[in-house]
Design a protein around this motif. Structure first.
Motif, PDB file in Angstrom:
ATOM      1  N   ALA A  81       0.721  -1.210   0.085  1.00  0.00           N
ATOM      2  CA  ALA A  81      -0.060  -0.101   0.145  1.00  0.00           C
ATOM      3  C   ALA A  81       0.806   1.250   0.092  1.00  0.00           C
ATOM      4  O   ALA A  81       2.043   1.334   0.318  1.00  0.00           O
ATOM      5  CB  ALA A  81      -0.882   0.134   1.368  1.00  0.00           C
ATOM      6  N   GLN A  82       0.173   2.282  -0.240  1.00  0.00           N
ATOM      7  CA  GLN A  82       1.068   3.573  -0.404  1.00  0.00           C
ATOM      8  C   GLN A  82       1.101   4.171   1.060  1.00  0.00           C
ATOM      9  O   GLN A  82       0.103   4.482   1.735  1.00  0.00           O
ATOM     10  CB  GLN A  82       0.318   4.779  -1.460  1.00  0.00           C
ATOM     11  N   PHE A  83       2.325   4.442   1.525  1.00  0.00           N
ATOM     12  CA  PHE A  83       2.696   5.010   2.813  1.00  0.00           C
ATOM     13  C   PHE A  83       4.274   5.188   2.659  1.00  0.00           C
ATOM     14  O   PHE A  83       4.858   4.808   2.000  1.00  0.00           O
ATOM     15  CB  PHE A  83       2.345   4.149   3.814  1.00  0.00           C
ATOM     16  N   ASP A  84       4.530   6.129   3.590  1.00  0.00           N
ATOM     17  CA  ASP A  84       6.015   6.729   3.724  1.00  0.00           C
ATOM     18  C   ASP A  84       6.800   5.557   4.124  1.00  0.00           C
ATOM     19  O   ASP A  84       6.931   5.244   5.354  1.00  0.00           O
ATOM     20  CB  ASP A  84       6.169   7.976   4.558  1.00  0.00           C
ATOM     21  N   TYR A  85       7.450   5.012   3.285  1.00  0.00           N
ATOM     22  CA  TYR A  85       8.298   3.538   3.700  1.00  0.00           C
ATOM     23  C   TYR A  85       9.535   3.946   4.638  1.00  0.00           C
ATOM     24  O   TYR A  85       9.809   3.400   5.571  1.00  0.00           O
ATOM     25  CB  TYR A  85       8.888   2.794   2.616  1.00  0.00           C
ATOM     26  N   GLY A  86      10.073   5.035   4.091  1.00  0.00           N
ATOM     27  CA  GLY A  86      11.547   5.599   5.112  1.00  0.00           C
ATOM     28  C   GLY A  86      11.168   6.003   6.516  1.00  0.00           C
ATOM     29  O   GLY A  86      11.916   5.494   7.535  1.00  0.00           O
ATOM     30  N   LYS A  87       9.983   6.625   6.703  1.00  0.00           N
ATOM     31  CA  LYS A  87       9.477   7.011   8.195  1.00  0.00           C
ATOM     32  C   LYS A  87       9.052   5.801   8.754  1.00  0.00           C
ATOM     33  O   LYS A  87       9.260   5.827   9.874  1.00  0.00           O
ATOM     34  CB  LYS A  87       8.405   8.083   7.652  1.00  0.00           C
ATOM     35  N   LYS A  88       8.462   5.004   8.016  1.00  0.00           N
ATOM     36  CA  LYS A  88       7.724   3.596   8.731  1.00  0.00           C
ATOM     37  C   LYS A  88       9.193   2.859   9.284  1.00  0.00           C
ATOM     38  O   LYS A  88       9.149   2.440  10.221  1.00  0.00           O
ATOM     39  CB  LYS A  88       6.883   2.922   7.925  1.00  0.00           C
ATOM     40  N   CYS A  89      10.328   2.768   8.435  1.00  0.00           N
ATOM     41  CA  CYS A  89      11.361   1.878   8.776  1.00  0.00           C
ATOM     42  C   CYS A  89      12.070   2.774  10.150  1.00  0.00           C
ATOM     43  O   CYS A  89      12.420   2.133  10.991  1.00  0.00           O
ATOM     44  CB  CYS A  89      12.399   1.725   7.690  1.00  0.00           C
ATOM     45  N   SER A  90      12.012   3.951  10.055  1.00  0.00           N
ATOM     46  CA  SER A  90      12.675   4.736  11.133  1.00  0.00           C
ATOM     47  C   SER A  90      11.942   4.523  12.543  1.00  0.00           C
ATOM     48  O   SER A  90      12.476   4.327  13.513  1.00  0.00           O
ATOM     49  CB  SER A  90      12.810   6.110  11.031  1.00  0.00           C
ATOM     50  N   GLU A  91      10.506   4.589  12.260  1.00  0.00           N
ATOM     51  CA  GLU A  91       9.541   4.318  13.608  1.00  0.00           C
ATOM     52  C   GLU A  91       9.954   2.745  14.078  1.00  0.00           C
ATOM     53  O   GLU A  91       9.959   2.561  15.388  1.00  0.00           O
ATOM     54  CB  GLU A  91       8.191   4.612  13.181  1.00  0.00           C
ATOM     55  N   LEU A  92      10.124   1.844  13.169  1.00  0.00           N
ATOM     56  CA  LEU A  92      10.186   0.506  13.543  1.00  0.00           C
ATOM     57  C   LEU A  92      11.637   0.257  14.147  1.00  0.00           C
ATOM     58  O   LEU A  92      11.559  -0.553  14.944  1.00  0.00           O
ATOM     59  CB  LEU A  92       9.964  -0.577  12.333  1.00  0.00           C
ATOM     60  N   ALA A  93      12.497   1.025  13.873  1.00  0.00           N
ATOM     61  CA  ALA A  93      13.752   0.958  14.245  1.00  0.00           C
ATOM     62  C   ALA A  93      13.883   1.358  15.842  1.00  0.00           C
ATOM     63  O   ALA A  93      14.541   0.762  16.856  1.00  0.00           O
ATOM     64  CB  ALA A  93      14.863   1.740  13.491  1.00  0.00           C
ATOM     65  N   THR A  94      12.930   2.214  16.002  1.00  0.00           N
ATOM     66  CA  THR A  94      12.717   2.719  17.624  1.00  0.00           C
ATOM     67  C   THR A  94      12.188   1.825  18.505  1.00  0.00           C
ATOM     68  O   THR A  94      12.321   1.531  19.389  1.00  0.00           O
ATOM     69  CB  THR A  94      11.965   4.080  17.437  1.00  0.00           C
ATOM     70  N   ILE A  95      11.127   1.200  17.756  1.00  0.00           N
ATOM     71  CA  ILE A  95      10.277   0.147  18.579  1.00  0.00           C
ATOM     72  C   ILE A  95      10.732  -1.061  18.829  1.00  0.00           C
ATOM     73  O   ILE A  95      10.919  -1.775  19.943  1.00  0.00           O
ATOM     74  CB  ILE A  95       8.648  -0.043  17.601  1.00  0.00           C
ATOM     75  N   THR A  96      11.686  -1.547  17.849  1.00  0.00           N
ATOM     76  CA  THR A  96      12.507  -3.035  17.839  1.00  0.00           C
ATOM     77  C   THR A  96      13.695  -2.758  18.750  1.00  0.00           C
ATOM     78  O   THR A  96      14.632  -3.599  18.699  1.00  0.00           O
ATOM     79  CB  THR A  96      12.680  -3.396  16.923  1.00  0.00           C
ATOM     80  N   GLU A  97      13.539  -1.942  19.650  1.00  0.00           N
ATOM     81  CA  GLU A  97      15.021  -1.951  20.792  1.00  0.00           C
ATOM     82  C   GLU A  97      15.114  -3.223  21.600  1.00  0.00           C
ATOM     83  O   GLU A  97      14.243  -3.754  22.083  1.00  0.00           O
ATOM     84  CB  GLU A  97      14.796  -0.548  21.862  1.00  0.00           C
ATOM     85  N   GLY A  98      16.490  -3.625  21.394  1.00  0.00           N
ATOM     86  CA  GLY A  98      16.645  -4.741  22.223  1.00  0.00           C
ATOM     87  C   GLY A  98      16.742  -6.180  21.306  1.00  0.00           C
ATOM     88  O   GLY A  98      17.131  -7.132  21.847  1.00  0.00           O
ATOM     89  N   MET A  99      15.957  -5.853  20.060  1.00  0.00           N
ATOM     90  CA  MET A  99      16.022  -7.049  19.087  1.00  0.00           C
ATOM     91  C   MET A  99      17.153  -7.429  18.496  1.00  0.00           C
ATOM     92  O   MET A  99      17.870  -6.447  18.125  1.00  0.00           O
ATOM     93  CB  MET A  99      14.648  -6.994  18.480  1.00  0.00           C
ATOM     94  N   SER A 100      17.519  -8.632  18.251  1.00  0.00           N
ATOM     95  CA  SER A 100      18.592  -9.010  17.502  1.00  0.00           C
ATOM     96  C   SER A 100      18.573  -8.912  15.857  1.00  0.00           C
ATOM     97  O   SER A 100      17.278  -8.760  15.480  1.00  0.00           O
ATOM     98  CB  SER A 100      19.153 -10.511  17.854  1.00  0.00           C
ATOM     99  N   GLY A 101      19.502  -9.239  14.981  1.00  0.00           N
ATOM    100  CA  GLY A 101      19.316  -9.226  13.494  1.00  0.00           C
ATOM    101  C   GLY A 101      18.391 -10.490  13.136  1.00  0.00           C
ATOM    102  O   GLY A 101      17.825 -10.045  12.227  1.00  0.00           O
ATOM    103  N   ARG A 102      18.490 -11.465  13.828  1.00  0.00           N
ATOM    104  CA  ARG A 102      17.782 -12.519  13.349  1.00  0.00           C
ATOM    105  C   ARG A 102      16.196 -12.441  13.616  1.00  0.00           C
ATOM    106  O   ARG A 102      15.378 -12.669  12.787  1.00  0.00           O
ATOM    107  CB  ARG A 102      18.361 -13.749  14.133  1.00  0.00           C
ATOM    108  N   GLU A 103      15.967 -11.718  14.810  1.00  0.00           N
ATOM    109  CA  GLU A 103      14.439 -11.445  15.069  1.00  0.00           C
ATOM    110  C   GLU A 103      13.965 -10.237  14.068  1.00  0.00           C
ATOM    111  O   GLU A 103      12.835 -10.565  13.586  1.00  0.00           O
ATOM    112  CB  GLU A 103      14.312 -10.759  16.555  1.00  0.00           C
ATOM    113  N   ILE A 104      14.617  -9.411  13.737  1.00  0.00           N
ATOM    114  CA  ILE A 104      14.172  -8.494  12.608  1.00  0.00           C
ATOM    115  C   ILE A 104      14.190  -9.002  11.463  1.00  0.00           C
ATOM    116  O   ILE A 104      13.153  -8.704  10.654  1.00  0.00           O
ATOM    117  CB  ILE A 104      15.363  -7.150  12.535  1.00  0.00           C
ATOM    118  N   SER A 105      15.025  -9.852  11.055  1.00  0.00           N
ATOM    119  CA  SER A 105      14.877 -10.681   9.784  1.00  0.00           C
ATOM    120  C   SER A 105      13.628 -11.606   9.735  1.00  0.00           C
ATOM    121  O   SER A 105      12.910 -11.633   8.652  1.00  0.00           O
ATOM    122  CB  SER A 105      16.123 -11.615   9.547  1.00  0.00           C
ATOM    123  N   LYS A 106      13.216 -12.068  10.905  1.00  0.00           N
ATOM    124  CA  LYS A 106      11.803 -12.785  11.014  1.00  0.00           C
ATOM    125  C   LYS A 106      10.793 -11.882  10.727  1.00  0.00           C
ATOM    126  O   LYS A 106       9.552 -12.210  10.528  1.00  0.00           O
ATOM    127  CB  LYS A 106      12.033 -13.421  12.320  1.00  0.00           C
TER     128      LYS A 106
END
Length: 590
Positions: A500-525
């Motif tokens: 869908a149409q939304f700001d991908y870059g802004k959403k990725c920045s928000e998700l990076a803040t939310i996923t604090e403490g998660m490892s690279g494998r958890e983010i890949s999942k």
């Protein structure tokens, strides 16, 4: 010389001329008031009289000429003033005309603008009406199409039901006819068999007699031929000797070939075959080359990749591992001695991935084994460990031996928890890694490196801590996996996946803040979860709400895991020193 001819009442008197007598004041207006008024009622004749008198006096005066010149100059001045006023009036008229033209042009322009606005509004309204009519027509057409489709489906269903009923009726009739035919044929066959029973028994008896005679004659013939051949063979001593020699040589050849095949197989297995402890390897084996020739050919002609391609680390750690990769590559080129590396840190921080990239970047083969596979082997662990190092030493390109969860069998030998078989396997490992080699490079990975035997620590040359990713690294990971699992499949159009149409870059920045403490494998999942969410939707479109829902679930699960880990750390913390699990929770090195 208007003052010479008199003035009306209220007009300015003419100027006084030096030397001339002052003219008398205006005439007797009292007598004129009673006179009837006509068109000459405003005319004052006394002015003419005074003018005549003044003219006579002027002619007699010695200043007549100067007075005439002065009067003439005054007339010219008045005439020039009148000309100037006329010119000013004409200029004012021209300016007024110009102003009128400008005002008319401005009014015309405003009129045109207003007409243009009205035309635009009228056109927009007409376009709106046309679109509305078109949409109404589309809705009506869609409704008609749906109604026609529904009627067609109902008609098709009715026809299908009628056809099915007809087919079932035909099959039922055919089945009945077939049963009747079979029953009639069985009755007829039984009747014929009852009538011809004697003839059939006689035919069977004759066939059995002929077959018995044929078999007996064949046996007699074969016995006669074999007996004559055996008699001839026994009577000829040279044939007996040659036959015995041939059988002896044949038995010897079979025995030798069997043993040679076993020895060759064991040699090939030791040199080329993958040992049982190795889970994964980039080294090409004979069996793999036969099973997957295309995959093997691609691996042979693959280019050398960057050691950190697809690996997201902190700048300081990235700089250090890049130095290790460059040093390893130059060591391989110069045929030097490889340095052993220990990588420790929380699970899913990129240790295994970096080990593979390091081997590929250096032009080496890699082999991955896990420490949990060693303990269950028991007494066979020593032999399996020697096979691994024998196999690693035969690599022409050099082998990077990556041992994941190495603390599972490389723990301290002084503790009572380790068995004798595992202690013997550890001794074999220490024996084969006692000296640095130019054939293989040892890379260990562990979450609890403090459990290593001291001899293992003595064999480590580099210690690298792979910590959990920070905010910048998490944002890079989110962007990497969002592009890999979502944007790239959606752009290629080969899968049932859209975004869908939304700001991908802004959403990725928000998700990076939310996923604090998660490892690279958890983010890949998380990336895989987003892809699965799009596949599970009705239209295959991944929306922002779906992404947020998957992230909330992952964060909730991560918090639950951390609570379990804290509870386990509290139970395992018996002394004053911190448990290794607490180090992982706090992100501090062990």
């Amino acid at each position: 010389m208007s003052w010479l001819f008199g003035y009306n009442k209220g007009q300015q008197a003419p100027p006084l001329v030096p030397g001339l007598p002052v003219p008398p004041p205006g005439g007797d207006g009292d007598g004129d008031k009673n006179k009837p008024k006509d068109k000459w009622s405003n005319f004052d004749p006394t002015g003419l009289e005074r003018a005549a008198k003044a003219a006579r006096e002027l002619d007699q005066s010695r200043h007549a000429k100067e007075a005439l010149q002065l009067a003439k100059m005054q007339e010219e001045t008045l005439h020039l003033e009148q000309q100037v006023k006329i010119k000013e009036y004409e200029g004012a008229l021209e300016q007024l005309k110009s102003e009128q033209i400008r005002v008319q042009a401005e009014e015309r322009r405003k009129t045109l603008n207003e007409e243009t606005k009205q035309n635009q509004a009228r056109a927009q309204y007409q376009d709106k009406l046309a679109r509305q009519r078109y949409e109404d027509q589309l809705r009506q057409q869609q409704h008609l199409n749906e109604e026609n489709l529904r009627k067609q489906e109902e008609s098709v269903q009715k026809q299908e039901a009628m056809r099915r009923a007809t087919v079932e009726h035909e099959m039922e009739l055919r089945h009945k006819n077939e049963m009747l035919r079979i029953e009639a044929e069985a009755r007829a066959r039984a009747k014929v068999e009852r009538e011809n029973a004697d003839i059939i028994r006689e035919q069977i008896r004759l066939k059995a007699t002929e077959h018995r005679q044929t078999v007996l004659e064949s046996i007699k013939t074969a016995g006669t031929v074999f007996g004559e051949g055996f008699r001839a063979f026994v009577s000829d001593w040279d044939k007996v000797t040659a036959t015995a020699t041939g059988l002896t040589l044949l038995a010897l050849g079979i025995y030798s070939a069997k043993n040679a095949t076993g020895v060759a197989g064991r040699f090939i297995e030791a040199r080329l075959g993958k040992p049982s402890l190795v889970r994964d390897t980039s080294r090409i084996t004979v069996v793999e080359a036969i099973k997957h020739p295309i995959k093997v050919s691609r691996r042979l002609f693959s280019r050398i990749q960057d050691a950190l391609e697809g690996v997201v680390l902190s700048p300081k750690l990235e700089e250090r591992v890049r130095d290790i990769a460059i040093a390893t590559r130059n060591t391989k080129r110069n045929k030097g001695l490889y340095r052993n590396i220990l990588m420790y840190g929380p699970p899913g921080t990129g240790k295994t991935l970096f080990a593979k990239k390091l081997a590929t970047h250096s032009g080496m083969d890699y082999a991955i084994m896990t420490g949990g596979d060693v303990a269950p082997m028991g007494r066979d662990g020593v032999t399996a460990m020697h096979k691994v190092f024998d196999w690693a030493s035969t690599s022409k390109r050099g082998l990077l031996l990556f041992v994941d969860e190495a603390d599972a069998f490389l723990r301290k030998r002084a503790t009572e928890k380790i068995s004798e078989d595992l202690r013997a396997t550890l001794n074999a490992f220490l024996y084969r890694t006692g000296e640095q080699s130019n054939k293989f490079m040892l890379v260990l990975a562990s979450n609890q490196p403090e459990q290593f035997d001291w001899a293992i620590n003595d064999r480590i040359d580099e210690i690298v801590n792979f910590d959990l990713p920070g905010l910048a690294e998490r944002e890079r990971l989110v962007r990497l996996y969002f592009d890999k699992y979502v944007l790239k499949p959606a752009s290629e159009g080969k899968q049932r996946l859209k975004v869908a149409q939304f700001d991908y870059g802004k959403k990725c920045s928000e998700l990076a803040t939310i996923t604090e403490g998660m490892s690279g494998r958890e983010i890949s999942k998380l990336g895989v979860a987003w892809q699965a969410a799009a596949y599970a939707s009705e239209d295959g479109i991944l929306t922002e709400a779906m992404i947020d829902a998957r992230v909330d679930d992952a964060v909730r699960q991560h918090k639950q895991k951390m609570e379990w880990l804290k509870a386990e750390a509290k139970e395992g913390d018996k002394g004053t020193s911190k448990n290794p699990l607490q180090h992982l929770l706090e992100g501090t090195p062990v």
